[in-house]
Design a protein around this motif. Structure first.
Motif, PDB file in Angstrom:
ATOM      1  N   SER A  40       0.844  -1.200   0.000  1.00  0.00           N
ATOM      2  CA  SER A  40       0.000   0.000   0.000  1.00  0.00           C
ATOM      3  C   SER A  40       0.871   1.239   0.000  1.00  0.00           C
ATOM      4  N   ARG A  41       0.278   2.338  -0.426  1.00  0.00           N
ATOM      5  CA  ARG A  41       0.946   3.626  -0.432  1.00  0.00           C
ATOM      6  C   ARG A  41      -0.013   4.666   0.142  1.00  0.00           C
ATOM      7  N   ASN A  42       0.468   5.503   1.048  1.00  0.00           N
ATOM      8  CA  ASN A  42      -0.337   6.588   1.599  1.00  0.00           C
ATOM      9  C   ASN A  42       0.357   7.913   1.324  1.00  0.00           C
ATOM     10  N   VAL A  43      -0.245   8.725   0.490  1.00  0.00           N
ATOM     11  CA  VAL A  43       0.316  10.033   0.155  1.00  0.00           C
ATOM     12  C   VAL A  43      -0.577  11.101   0.781  1.00  0.00           C
ATOM     13  N   ILE A  44      -0.109  11.738   1.841  1.00  0.00           N
ATOM     14  CA  ILE A  44      -0.895  12.737   2.559  1.00  0.00           C
ATOM     15  C   ILE A  44      -0.161  14.066   2.468  1.00  0.00           C
ATOM     16  N   THR A  45      -0.756  15.014   1.776  1.00  0.00           N
ATOM     17  CA  THR A  45      -0.105  16.299   1.537  1.00  0.00           C
ATOM     18  C   THR A  45      -1.003  17.433   2.011  1.00  0.00           C
ATOM     19  N   THR A  46      -0.487  18.273   2.882  1.00  0.00           N
ATOM     20  CA  THR A  46      -1.223  19.449   3.344  1.00  0.00           C
ATOM     21  C   THR A  46      -0.554  20.701   2.786  1.00  0.00           C
ATOM     22  N   VAL A  47      -1.323  21.492   2.091  1.00  0.00           N
ATOM     23  CA  VAL A  47      -0.811  22.747   1.530  1.00  0.00           C
ATOM     24  C   VAL A  47      -1.541  23.893   2.217  1.00  0.00           C
ATOM     25  N   LYS A  48      -0.844  24.601   3.081  1.00  0.00           N
ATOM     26  CA  LYS A  48      -1.447  25.717   3.798  1.00  0.00           C
ATOM     27  C   LYS A  48      -1.038  27.029   3.153  1.00  0.00           C
ATOM     28  N   PHE A  49      -2.003  27.698   2.550  1.00  0.00           N
ATOM     29  CA  PHE A  49      -1.724  28.980   1.907  1.00  0.00           C
ATOM     30  C   PHE A  49      -1.700  30.098   2.948  1.00  0.00           C
ATOM     31  N   ALA A  50      -0.962  31.123   2.623  1.00  0.00           N
ATOM     32  CA  ALA A  50      -0.923  32.291   3.497  1.00  0.00           C
ATOM     33  C   ALA A  50      -2.295  32.961   3.501  1.00  0.00           C
TER      34      ALA A  50
END
Length: 267
Positions: A40-50
């Motif tokens: 399995s692969r878990n790709v968790i990406t959080t992009v917090k904009f200003a």
């Protein structure tokens, strides 16, 4: 003899088929067993904009109640800072405190009515929050006489009108149309108004909106209408309207686009 040999061949062939079948079954079993191995692969990406560019004004209050959750009541000061549009009014009081409180407009807090003495306006200030930004400001002043057609009135120094005087931090916004100013600080070209470390988060945790030193003034201090107490009668039956528009962007091009798109650009 030939028949015996032939029978032996048949038996041998049968054994071979059975052996092949066993190999096939074993192969299938092995395949099924291997199928239980998984990956399995878990790709968790959080992009917090200003937070972008937010504005906050000092010396003003909200004109009317808003319609969105968290909006302010009429008469609240401009806090916390926001990048949303808002209609505000300039805070004013009678210069002579014995006159009492000036009466607000009966329908909204957008203005004052039945004014019968000199008004002193709070110093009107601005700041950027969350990000440095180019800022453009526009002041338009108009007046009408209370008649059936609200006839325009020319405001003059003789009658006691003196326009608000811009501080040295502001310069003409070249190419933006009449009335527009832009922040320049101590220089002679447009620069970003620094937010000085003020963010939406810090404003909520440690309110700074009451500290005028964290803002930049638009006009010189102590603005009054009329300029002299004894000239109040010259304004009998006159309504003076101050319209101040403030825009900000993190780029010069963005600021220019905002100003061009403004419905007030050609006032």
């Amino acid at each position: 003899m030939s028949q015996v040999k032939q029978q032996k061949r048949v038996k041998t062939g049968t054994v071979a088929i059975i052996a092949l079948s066993l190999v096939l079954v074993l192969s299938l079993v092995a395949t099924i067993t291997l199928a239980y191995f998984t990956a399995s692969r878990n790709v968790i990406t959080t992009v917090k904009f200003a937070n972008g560019v937010s504005l906050q004004m000092h010396g003003v209050k909200f004109k009317v109640d808003g319609t969105q959750p968290g909006d302010h009541n009429a008469g609240d000061v401009d806090t916390p800072p926001s990048n949303a549009a808002a209609d505000l009014y300039w805070i004013a009081h009678y210069t002579d405190q014995s006159e009492g409180d000036v009466t607000h407009n009966s329908t909204t807090k957008g203005g004052y009515e039945n004014v019968n003495a000199q008004l002193s306006f709070d110093d009107i200030l601005v700041r950027t929050v969350d990000s440095d930004a180019f800022v453009a400001v526009k002041l338009v002043v108009s007046a009408v006489k209370h008649t059936a057609a609200d006839a325009p009135v020319t405001l003059t120094s003789e009658m006691g009108y003196v326009p608000p005087s811009w501080t040295s931090d502001w310069m003409d916004y070249t190419g933006a149309g009449e009335h527009w100013k832009t922040y320049k600080g101590n220089g002679d070209t447009m620069i970003k108004l620094p937010h000085n470390g003020i963010t939406t988060e810090t404003e909520r945790t440690t309110p700074t909106h009451t500290d005028s030193t964290k803002f930049t003034a638009l006009f010189e201090t102590g603005y009054k209408l009329p300029s002299e107490v004894n000239k109040v009668n010259n304004f009998a039956g006159v309504t003076v309207t101050y319209s101040i528009y403030v825009m900000a962007s993190d780029t010069e091009a963005g600021l220019a686009a905002w100003v061009r798109a403004s419905t007030h650009a050609n006032d």
